[in-house]
Design a protein around this motif. Sequence first.
Motif, PDB file in Angstrom:
ATOM      1  N   ALA A  47       0.932  -1.323  -0.021  1.00  0.00           N
ATOM      2  CA  ALA A  47       0.061  -0.107  -0.073  1.00  0.00           C
ATOM      3  C   ALA A  47       0.810   1.111  -0.067  1.00  0.00           C
ATOM      4  O   ALA A  47       0.480   2.328  -0.664  1.00  0.00           O
ATOM      5  CB  ALA A  47      -0.956  -0.035   1.203  1.00  0.00           C
ATOM      6  N   GLU A  48       1.962   1.432   0.713  1.00  0.00           N
ATOM      7  CA  GLU A  48       2.855   2.436   0.970  1.00  0.00           C
ATOM      8  C   GLU A  48       3.293   2.894  -0.503  1.00  0.00           C
ATOM      9  O   GLU A  48       3.533   4.104  -0.638  1.00  0.00           O
ATOM     10  CB  GLU A  48       4.011   2.061   2.008  1.00  0.00           C
ATOM     11  CG  GLU A  48       3.533   2.390   3.369  1.00  0.00           C
ATOM     12  CD  GLU A  48       4.828   2.436   4.402  1.00  0.00           C
ATOM     13  OE1 GLU A  48       5.471   1.384   4.377  1.00  0.00           O
ATOM     14  OE2 GLU A  48       5.038   3.432   4.812  1.00  0.00           O
ATOM     15  N   ARG A  49       3.520   1.907  -1.431  1.00  0.00           N
ATOM     16  CA  ARG A  49       4.128   2.198  -2.638  1.00  0.00           C
ATOM     17  C   ARG A  49       3.111   2.920  -3.426  1.00  0.00           C
ATOM     18  O   ARG A  49       3.493   3.442  -4.493  1.00  0.00           O
ATOM     19  CB  ARG A  49       4.865   0.800  -3.222  1.00  0.00           C
ATOM     20  CG  ARG A  49       5.749   0.412  -2.764  1.00  0.00           C
ATOM     21  CD  ARG A  49       6.650  -0.577  -3.576  1.00  0.00           C
ATOM     22  NE  ARG A  49       6.084  -2.011  -3.581  1.00  0.00           N
ATOM     23  CZ  ARG A  49       6.455  -2.809  -2.710  1.00  0.00           C
ATOM     24  NH1 ARG A  49       7.051  -2.691  -1.598  1.00  0.00           N
ATOM     25  NH2 ARG A  49       5.704  -4.339  -2.594  1.00  0.00           N
ATOM     26  N   VAL A  50       1.873   2.757  -3.393  1.00  0.00           N
ATOM     27  CA  VAL A  50       0.800   3.211  -4.237  1.00  0.00           C
ATOM     28  C   VAL A  50      -0.314   4.008  -3.535  1.00  0.00           C
ATOM     29  O   VAL A  50      -0.765   4.813  -4.455  1.00  0.00           O
ATOM     30  CB  VAL A  50       0.142   2.027  -5.039  1.00  0.00           C
ATOM     31  CG1 VAL A  50       1.079   1.426  -6.070  1.00  0.00           C
ATOM     32  CG2 VAL A  50      -0.477   1.044  -4.112  1.00  0.00           C
ATOM     33  N   ILE A  51      -0.083   4.136  -2.230  1.00  0.00           N
ATOM     34  CA  ILE A  51      -1.139   4.940  -1.842  1.00  0.00           C
ATOM     35  C   ILE A  51      -0.382   5.807  -0.699  1.00  0.00           C
ATOM     36  O   ILE A  51       0.394   5.252   0.124  1.00  0.00           O
ATOM     37  CB  ILE A  51      -2.290   3.985  -0.925  1.00  0.00           C
ATOM     38  CG1 ILE A  51      -2.779   3.290  -2.031  1.00  0.00           C
ATOM     39  CG2 ILE A  51      -3.132   5.042  -0.118  1.00  0.00           C
ATOM     40  CD1 ILE A  51      -4.039   2.214  -1.172  1.00  0.00           C
ATOM     41  N   PRO A  52      -0.335   7.373  -0.954  1.00  0.00           N
ATOM     42  CA  PRO A  52       0.077   8.035  -0.011  1.00  0.00           C
ATOM     43  C   PRO A  52       0.051   7.881   1.397  1.00  0.00           C
ATOM     44  O   PRO A  52      -1.242   7.829   1.813  1.00  0.00           O
ATOM     45  CB  PRO A  52      -0.234   9.728  -0.225  1.00  0.00           C
ATOM     46  CG  PRO A  52      -0.762   9.565  -1.733  1.00  0.00           C
ATOM     47  CD  PRO A  52      -1.486   8.212  -1.765  1.00  0.00           C
ATOM     48  N   TYR A  97      -4.656   6.436   4.930  1.00  0.00           N
ATOM     49  CA  TYR A  97      -4.618   7.851   5.210  1.00  0.00           C
ATOM     50  C   TYR A  97      -6.010   7.946   6.150  1.00  0.00           C
ATOM     51  O   TYR A  97      -6.698   7.195   6.333  1.00  0.00           O
ATOM     52  CB  TYR A  97      -4.566   8.510   4.142  1.00  0.00           C
ATOM     53  CG  TYR A  97      -5.954   8.301   2.876  1.00  0.00           C
ATOM     54  CD1 TYR A  97      -5.207   7.436   1.888  1.00  0.00           C
ATOM     55  CD2 TYR A  97      -7.070   8.638   3.000  1.00  0.00           C
ATOM     56  CE1 TYR A  97      -6.170   6.954   0.972  1.00  0.00           C
ATOM     57  CE2 TYR A  97      -7.882   8.486   2.053  1.00  0.00           C
ATOM     58  CZ  TYR A  97      -7.694   7.560   0.779  1.00  0.00           C
ATOM     59  OH  TYR A  97      -8.508   7.080  -0.045  1.00  0.00           O
ATOM     60  N   GLY A  98      -6.032   9.246   6.617  1.00  0.00           N
ATOM     61  CA  GLY A  98      -7.153   9.651   7.512  1.00  0.00           C
ATOM     62  C   GLY A  98      -7.292   9.090   8.642  1.00  0.00           C
ATOM     63  O   GLY A  98      -6.061   8.452   9.404  1.00  0.00           O
ATOM     64  N   HIS A  99      -8.613   8.818   9.002  1.00  0.00           N
ATOM     65  CA  HIS A  99      -8.731   8.028  10.788  1.00  0.00           C
ATOM     66  C   HIS A  99      -8.554   6.726  10.765  1.00  0.00           C
ATOM     67  O   HIS A  99      -8.287   6.031  11.930  1.00  0.00           O
ATOM     68  CB  HIS A  99     -10.151   8.675  11.217  1.00  0.00           C
ATOM     69  CG  HIS A  99     -11.113   8.184  10.574  1.00  0.00           C
ATOM     70  ND1 HIS A  99     -11.536   8.994   9.463  1.00  0.00           N
ATOM     71  CD2 HIS A  99     -12.046   7.173  10.627  1.00  0.00           C
ATOM     72  CE1 HIS A  99     -12.796   8.400   9.170  1.00  0.00           C
ATOM     73  NE2 HIS A  99     -12.869   7.257   9.626  1.00  0.00           N
TER      74      HIS A  99
END
Length: 412
Positions: free
Chosen positions: A17-22, A26-28
């Motif tokens: 996920a870290e490679r393709v989603i900032p 994210y969020g809560h």
Amino acid sequence: MGDGHGFAESDQWFARAERVIPGGIYGHQSPALLTRGEYPSFMHSGDGCRLRDVDGNRYIDFICGYGPIVLGYNHPAVEKAVDQQRRLGDTMTLPSVRTVELAERLVGMTPGAEWAMFAKNGSDVCTWALAIARQATGRELVVMADHAYHGVHGWCNGITNGFPDSDRASVRAVKWNDSAQLETLLDQDGERIAAVILTPFRHEAFEDSVMPSGEYLEKARALCHRHGALLISDDVRTGFRLDMGGSMQKWGVTPDLLCYSKAIANGHALSALLGSEALRDAASKVFVTGTFYLQAVPIAASLATLTELGASGAIDHMHAMGLKLCEGLAERAGAAGFDVRLSGPPSIPYMRFTDDGTGFDRSRVFCGAASRLGVLFHPHHNWFLMAAHQEKDIDEALAVSEQAFASVKAAF
Ligand SMILES: Cc1ncc(COP(=O)(O)O)c(C=O)c1O
């Protein structure tokens, strides 16, 4: 600690996920709020009050998706209505007649409401309510409680990164529960104030919850009347856990505009804005729309959810189960030598340790340990009960809490 659930699958998915989603998530739902290593990162499935994560670990859930799950995951009556509607159609160029039925149902059960409109999330309906208030009054300013959470739009987003100051230029903040301050502001600036937006009780993250003192809401109602401003109830988080007619009814207060989302469709994406007869014209003049606002499936889910909530006495049940949980936690905390503060109504409770270092040190250890042992509590956000929680689930959660209190004892 070593004990309890492991999160190898979650970790692998998080790395992807870290490679393709900032930020990965994210969020809560991000690991900034629920620490990786103590909480899973990804869920697999849910049933009743239980969740299963991607590693196969199981949990009794007291976060309820941050509120939406009010009956239980995968609720048979709701999912049956969803399946039926899905076969007929969901996004269909024009709304389905379920939209009319849901508006009729909400109007029928909500004192003071004569119309309802639908959207997808709480932020949208809160912002929409302000626009209608401005249109109706011809005034620009709105009043909110300081640090109150009404969503992610620029006028109220507490984290201002990326939003210009001008987004907040027409917002005035007052201290929650301080009638005198609200009165002074309205006396000074009343002619420019379109609306006061309040949650039925204060439930900000990183704070104890606070119930309205004495006649705070009633006074706010009267002050709005006196100054020609509108009272908006942001019932997004609290809706359908305190009173089926809108949570402010618990304090005998009828708002002009009422914002719902979260629990309205037991986890299906829907929000609603309800309003008084006097605001019908203004509501029809404010142009707000969204491609998916009138999807038929979440609306069918909402009709089934409201039927189930009403028929099953769910609000009383959540209250009773929440009380059992809170009393059990207080007892076990005392036995372990801790002083804890339980705040909020029993169906939306929150627990913190008194004298807790920087504020959440013990809470994080307690909630992290509970998570690894199969119970999801949140260290710095209120919790939720759902109708699916039964006595045996509360007993099981309390047994886990004993071990979690022991972990806190060992850590400090
Ligand atoms: C009181 C309140 N208002 C508004 C919102 C925003 O709702 P959403 O996240 O659906 O945009 C939330 C979300 O937590 C909320 O708790």
